[in-house]
Motif scaffolding. Structure first.
Motif, mmCIF file in Angstrom:
data_model
loop_
_atom_site.group_PDB
_atom_site.id
_atom_site.type_symbol
_atom_site.label_atom_id
_atom_site.label_comp_id
_atom_site.label_asym_id
_atom_site.label_seq_id
_atom_site.Cartn_x
_atom_site.Cartn_y
_atom_site.Cartn_z
ATOM 1 N N LYS A 199 49.305 30.734 45.660
ATOM 2 C CA LYS A 199 48.631 29.483 46.022
ATOM 3 C C LYS A 199 47.248 29.418 45.388
ATOM 4 O O LYS A 199 46.589 30.441 45.233
ATOM 5 N N ASP A 200 46.821 28.216 45.015
ATOM 6 C CA ASP A 200 45.442 28.043 44.576
ATOM 7 C C ASP A 200 44.512 28.430 45.722
ATOM 8 O O ASP A 200 44.727 28.051 46.874
ATOM 9 N N LYS A 201 43.468 29.169 45.413
ATOM 10 C CA LYS A 201 42.576 29.688 46.449
ATOM 11 C C LYS A 201 41.656 28.589 46.992
ATOM 12 O O LYS A 201 41.105 27.783 46.236
ATOM 13 N N THR A 202 41.504 28.540 48.329
ATOM 14 C CA THR A 202 40.560 27.639 48.992
ATOM 15 C C THR A 202 39.842 28.409 50.096
ATOM 16 O O THR A 202 40.190 29.548 50.391
ATOM 17 N N ASP A 203 38.855 27.755 50.726
ATOM 18 C CA ASP A 203 38.142 28.380 51.838
ATOM 19 C C ASP A 203 38.950 28.349 53.132
ATOM 20 O O ASP A 203 38.547 28.954 54.128
ATOM 21 N N ASP A 205 42.464 29.035 53.351
ATOM 22 C CA ASP A 205 43.802 29.573 53.117
ATOM 23 C C ASP A 205 44.493 29.940 54.424
ATOM 24 O O ASP A 205 45.713 29.815 54.552
ATOM 25 N N TRP A 227 48.521 35.351 54.352
ATOM 26 C CA TRP A 227 48.457 35.444 52.891
ATOM 27 C C TRP A 227 47.798 36.764 52.505
ATOM 28 O O TRP A 227 46.788 37.163 53.072
ATOM 29 N N TYR A 229 46.111 38.949 49.103
ATOM 30 C CA TYR A 229 45.342 38.540 47.921
ATOM 31 C C TYR A 229 45.528 39.569 46.805
ATOM 32 O O TYR A 229 45.513 40.778 47.041
ATOM 33 N N GLU A 237 40.669 36.707 38.922
ATOM 34 C CA GLU A 237 40.505 36.061 40.220
ATOM 35 C C GLU A 237 41.572 36.541 41.191
ATOM 36 O O GLU A 237 42.737 36.673 40.838
ATOM 37 N N LEU A 239 43.979 35.760 44.073
ATOM 38 C CA LEU A 239 44.618 34.561 44.576
ATOM 39 C C LEU A 239 45.499 34.917 45.774
ATOM 40 O O LEU A 239 46.072 36.002 45.835
ATOM 41 N N PRO A 240 45.633 33.991 46.737
ATOM 42 C CA PRO A 240 46.498 34.244 47.892
ATOM 43 C C PRO A 240 47.969 34.156 47.494
ATOM 44 O O PRO A 240 48.367 33.295 46.710
#
Length: 531
Positions: A199-203, A205, A227, A229, A237, A239-240
């Motif tokens: 998944k694209d990483k966000t704050d 997740d 998730w 990482y 980077e 990522l989750p």
């Protein structure tokens, strides 16, 4: 828990009444997580408050898409040391208050009937189109930070990429990446072991869950709310990702992948659907296709097989001889690997005993005789277990061994530790190689948290992931560079031992991973298809 919720809501009502007397035009009030309450304006219709998540136990998420302004309150019990508390407030990740103490002159008493609380308002904040984050902690326990998020934006839909993964003959793995946009078809051949959703990483997740449903039966065959990482797609980077074992796909067909936010409250099901990502995954299991082709070929060549029966018989005889020879060679390789494994185990035992005796000597040199005696008592039972010749022991026995060792080392260094096992694991009857985790736990003590004293923390977990057994050792030490080679004997022997175990347990390989940075180190050993 029900009593706590009643007390919090009673407190919220009283705080709201106090706000109303001060001229604040708010008509809705809710618990906001931890020690926080919130009052919101009367136009709000969609409100999801005090959402908690299993992978973020100290984080509360409040989804407030229709709220223009929010008043944030903080309350304390009479047993709280208010002067020890600090808070930080961020708006869209920009700090507006950092590490502030509570102004005790502004505190007022609120009596709920059962208890008297101290409360004050941290401020009134515009929320529409913004994210407000509060961090609250006591300087007595600075690592226990209570985080509350007030989310006034639309929740982004999750963007997903898909990897198929198979193990190579040398024990390493290879992955092929497929972007998951709309519906997609994928073939899983006999070498594939798993799929990985990245998944694209966000704050936020932690907000999203992943589930997979069979289109044929409508049944959910997979669900995950956690998730992990790692380095996927972009090696620079983290990522989750969520790993999905190939075995959940029993037949070829269409499966629906659903990624949606886990929020509850006044938010309607339609709102959740608005932020839900769905993809249809057409799975083709190559084993089924190959089997069908073999049948077809058999029928079409039946007369050729009859005509060549004599030649075929001779070929079978030759192949059987080769197979017998191959089985004998594999048995010999396994025997050699077992002898090497016993040799590594015999080297680990004196290494452990030497380190333990050094610990006793250290306590005696510091004239801590009582601690040395207690250390020696633990050491005696631990020694019997370590010198036991059993190759496999139960998770319960492994936990007892680690408990004895960590309690023994606590006498020297004063750290804290936890050993947790998933409730869906039968730890009495699940066996693993003896002394598998102890060298890594010893490294966590000696090289991770020895210098941190009472602030040191070690966590050992036994987890079930589908049919895999996942063992983790985490510490909050200073970490180390995993790309460097070190002279430590225990780690080198343990890595060599895992390599030899993979020679013996080829059908259930052991996957070893170390992640380390300045915040600590996590060692993960995955026993695939072990359960």
């Amino acid at each position: 828990m029900k009593k706590l919720i009643c007390v919090v809501f009673s407190l919220a009502m009283l705080v709201f009444a106090a706000n109303a007397q001060k001229g604040i035009d708010f008509s809705h009030n809710y618990a906001a997580g931890g020690k926080l309450l919130m009052c919101i304006d009367s136009l709000a219709k969609n409100v999801s408050y005090w959402n908690l998540f299993p992978n973020q136990p100290n984080t509360s998420f409040n989804y407030l898409p229709d709220v223009n302004n929010v008043s944030i309150q903080i309350y304390f019990r009479k047993t709280d040391n208010i002067e020890k508390y600090r808070y930080t407030i961020l708006i869209d990740n920009k700090p507006i208050a950092v590490n502030k103490g509570v102004n005790q002159e502004q505190l007022s008493d609120v009596d709920t009937g059962d208890e008297v609380f101290k409360t004050t308002r941290l401020g009134i904040f515009p929320l529409n189109g913004k994210i407000i984050t509060t961090l609250l902690y006591s300087i007595q326990t600075p690592l226990k930070i209570e985080k509350s998020v007030f989310y006034g934006k639309p929740i982004p839909k999750a963007k997903i990429q898909l990897l198929s993964k198979f193990l190579l003959k040398n024990g390493y793995s290879s992955s092929s990446l497929v972007a998951l946009r709309g519906d997609i078809s994928i073939t899983l051949n006999k070498d594939d072991t798993e799929l990985t959703l990245v998944k694209d990483k966000t704050d936020i997740d932690y907000l999203y869950s992943v589930s997979i449903k069979s289109r044929q039966t409508g049944k959910e065959i997979f669900k995950s709310t956690t998730w992990e990482y790692g380095h996927y797609v972009d090696q620079n980077e983290f990522l989750p990702y969520v790993k999905i074992d190939k075995s959940i796909f029993k037949t070829s067909g269409d499966y629906e992948v659903i990624i949606q936010p886990l929020i509850k409250g006044d938010t309607t099901k339609a709102t959740i659907e608005k932020y839900t990502t769905k993809h249809t995954l057409s799975i083709n299991l190559e084993e089924e296709k190959l089997f069908s082709e073999k049948q077809l070929i058999s029928y079409s060549l039946i007369w050729s097989i009859i005509a060549g029966a004599i030649v075929g018989g001779a070929s079978v005889l030759i192949m059987n001889k080769r197979k017998i020879k191959k089985v004998a060679e594999q048995a010999k390789q396994k025997e050699v690997a077992q002898l090497k494994l016993n040799s590594v185990r015999s080297q680990l035992n004196p290494h452990f005993l030497f380190n333990a005796l050094a610990g006793i000597q250290n306590l005696m040199n510091k004239n801590e005789i009582d601690n040395a005696n207690r250390y020696l008592s633990k050491f005696a039972r631990l020694t019997r277990n370590v010198l036991d010749s059993k190759e496999l022991i139960s998770l319960t026995e492994e936990k007892t061994l680690l408990d004895d060792y960590l309690q023994m080392e606590q006498l020297r260094f004063g750290f804290q530790y936890k050993i947790n096992a998933s409730t869906d694991l039968d730890i009495e009857n699940i066996e693993i190689p003896a002394m598998l985790l102890q060298p890594f736990v010893e490294n966590a003590v000696k090289h991770g948290i020895a210098e941190k004293g009472n602030d040191g923390e070690i966590t050992v977990t036994f987890e079930k992931q589908v049919s895999n057994l996942v063992l983790k050792i985490s510490d909050n030490g200073k970490g180390f560079d995993t790309t460097q080679t070190y002279n430590g004997l225990g780690l080198a022997l343990s890595k060599n031992r895992i390599s030899l175990l993979n020679t013996i347990y080829k059908e259930t390989p052991f996957i070893f991973d170390i992640q380390s940075d300045t915040n600590g180190t996590t060692v993960t050993i995955t026993l695939t298809q072990w359960l």
